[in-house]
Enzyme design. Structure first.
Site: not given
Ligand code: SAH
Ligand code: SF4
Length: 398
Positions: A137, A141, A191-192, A223, A245-247, A324, A367
């Site tokens: 990717c 991130c 991947g995105e 996602s 995917s805010l986080h 994770n 995931c």
């Protein structure tokens, strides 16, 4: 844990799984990744009627056929013609790992030493397949094992839908209306997905097509970390579910965790996601907000309160994901206490909030932990991102 090593085939070494060379040097068309429309065009080019596309679609995706000889309702002469110009070529599975809890992971070779991962997670009547969209990717991130590997290339549509084909088939003989192991698909592997737009859209539409996998639109989820220009186009091509995917509850923190936020900040992303959901004919749809909880970074009660405030007017449900840990990261997973408190605050504020349970720990199959093996191609990440930036100027919204 049990492990099956599956022998490699030379065909699968090709850099592009979408095309293969035949004796005369002309490429064979891989029918596995073709949408119904593209398959109809293909049959039209052979002067064959459109209903052939429906027949072949069912053979490939509902019955798991990988050759034309099996297609008994197709005439012998057409089968011979198809074998000469086309093929059904799934990507190569190099390893299948089965966890004690029923989780199954596939390592799929896509070219050279590049391997992507696909995970099947059973849960009662539901079987969710976590599918990859790219080799690596480019978005980097800070908490993501895939991002740390860099980027190699987009997966072809055959390689994306091929993951569903492989998983479905791994559970035994398929029959036309028989029970299916894969009931849900989430584009949450490596991947995105929005940076591989056309192939992802074609694949998701095959997942939902009545003559292919027939999954309902509520059971297929894309996602994204927030490629807003592509998200703005999405509703023209599909009506699958959307996860963001805010986080982080503010731009300052999100800029650090999800660097694409510097280009497309939270307000812009939530606006775009809301428009996507609202463009769907069925009301009551909600955006899934993914929030990975990292110890001391984004897991404090004040983050939960800020998140509750931020999402006040957005139709969402929230999925908390315990971080994770992986080798190249110094982050730690949030404590169980912190996770519970975070969830309580959001629930008290009125949000449906679930915590993703960890599955397949013995085979590293969660995931968001899919690492595979990626040869980063220098500068390719930047070129890949730039391609989309040029094609889709940022829209400033009021
Ligand atoms: N690129 C897409 C989809 C793949 S990542 C996206 O970012 O949404 C799937 C989910 O796993 C995302 O929500 C991602 O943020 C999360 N994730 C990535 N690394 C993780 C980790 N180490 N621990 C927990 N979740 C992680
Ligand atoms: Fe890419 Fe998603 Fe990982 Fe970010 S979280 S690096 S967008 S795969």
């Amino acid at each position: 844990m049990s492990e099956h090593i599956i022998p490699t085939s030379s065909a699968a070494q090709d850099a592009l799984a979408g095309a293969n060379e035949v004796a005369g040097g002309s490429p064979k068309v891989n029918l596995l990744g073709l949408s119904e429309a593209k398959l109809s065009d293909f049959f039209a080019s052979l002067n064959e009627p459109k209903f052939r596309a429906v027949q072949v679609l069912k053979w490939i995706h509902q019955l798991g056929a990988d050759n034309f000889e099996d297609m008994t309702n197709v005439s012998k002469s057409l089968r011979a013609k198809l074998s000469a110009v086309a093929e059904i070529r799934p990507p190569e599975v190099v390893k299948q790992l089965d966890s004690a809890d029923g989780t199954r992971k596939f390592l799929i070779r896509v070219s050279g030493n590049n391997v992507v991962e696909t995970v099947f997670i059973p849960d009662g009547d539901r079987g969710t397949l976590c599918v990859s969209s790219q080799v690596g990717c480019s978005l980097d991130c800070s908490f993501c094992a895939t991002g740390k590997q860099g980027f190699n290339r987009d997966l072809t549509a055959a390689e994306i839908i091929g993951q569903v084909w492989i998983a479905a088939k791994s559970f035994g003989q398929l029959t036309m209306n028989g029970p299916r192991a894969v009931t849900n698909v989430v584009m949450m592997g490596m991947g995105e997905p929005l940076l591989n737009f056309d192939n992802v859209v074609d694949s998701m539409n095959l997942m939902m097509h009545d003559n292919a996998y027939g999954l309902s639109k509520r059971r297929v989820t894309l996602s994204t970390s927030g490629v807003v220009p592509q998200l703005d186009r999405l509703s023209q091509f599909t009506d699958a579910c959307l996860a963001i995917s805010l986080h982080a509850p503010n731009d300052e923190l999100r800029n650090e965790l999800v660097p694409i936020n510097r280009k497309y900040p939270i307000a812009m992303l939530l606006d775009s996601a809301t428009r996507y959901i609202q463009s769907m004919p069925d009301t009551h749809r909600k955006i899934t907000i993914e929030y990975t909880l990292i110890d001391q970074v984004n897991d404090r009660p004040h983050h939960a309160h800020e998140l509750a405030e931020l999402l006040r007017d957005v139709p969402v449900k929230i999925n908390l994901i315990p971080f994770n840990p992986f080798n190249l990261s110094n982050y730690k997973r949030a404590s169980n206490n912190a996770i519970r408190k975070f969830q309580d605050i959001l629930m008290e504020a009125g949000y449906i909030t679930t915590v993703r349970t960890t599955r397949g720990d013995d085979i590293d199959a969660a995931c968001g932990q899919l690492a595979g093996s990626v040869n980063d191609i220098t500068k390719r990440s930047e070129r890949h991102r730039a391609r989309f930036d040029e094609a889709q100027p940022i829209k400033i919204l009021n």
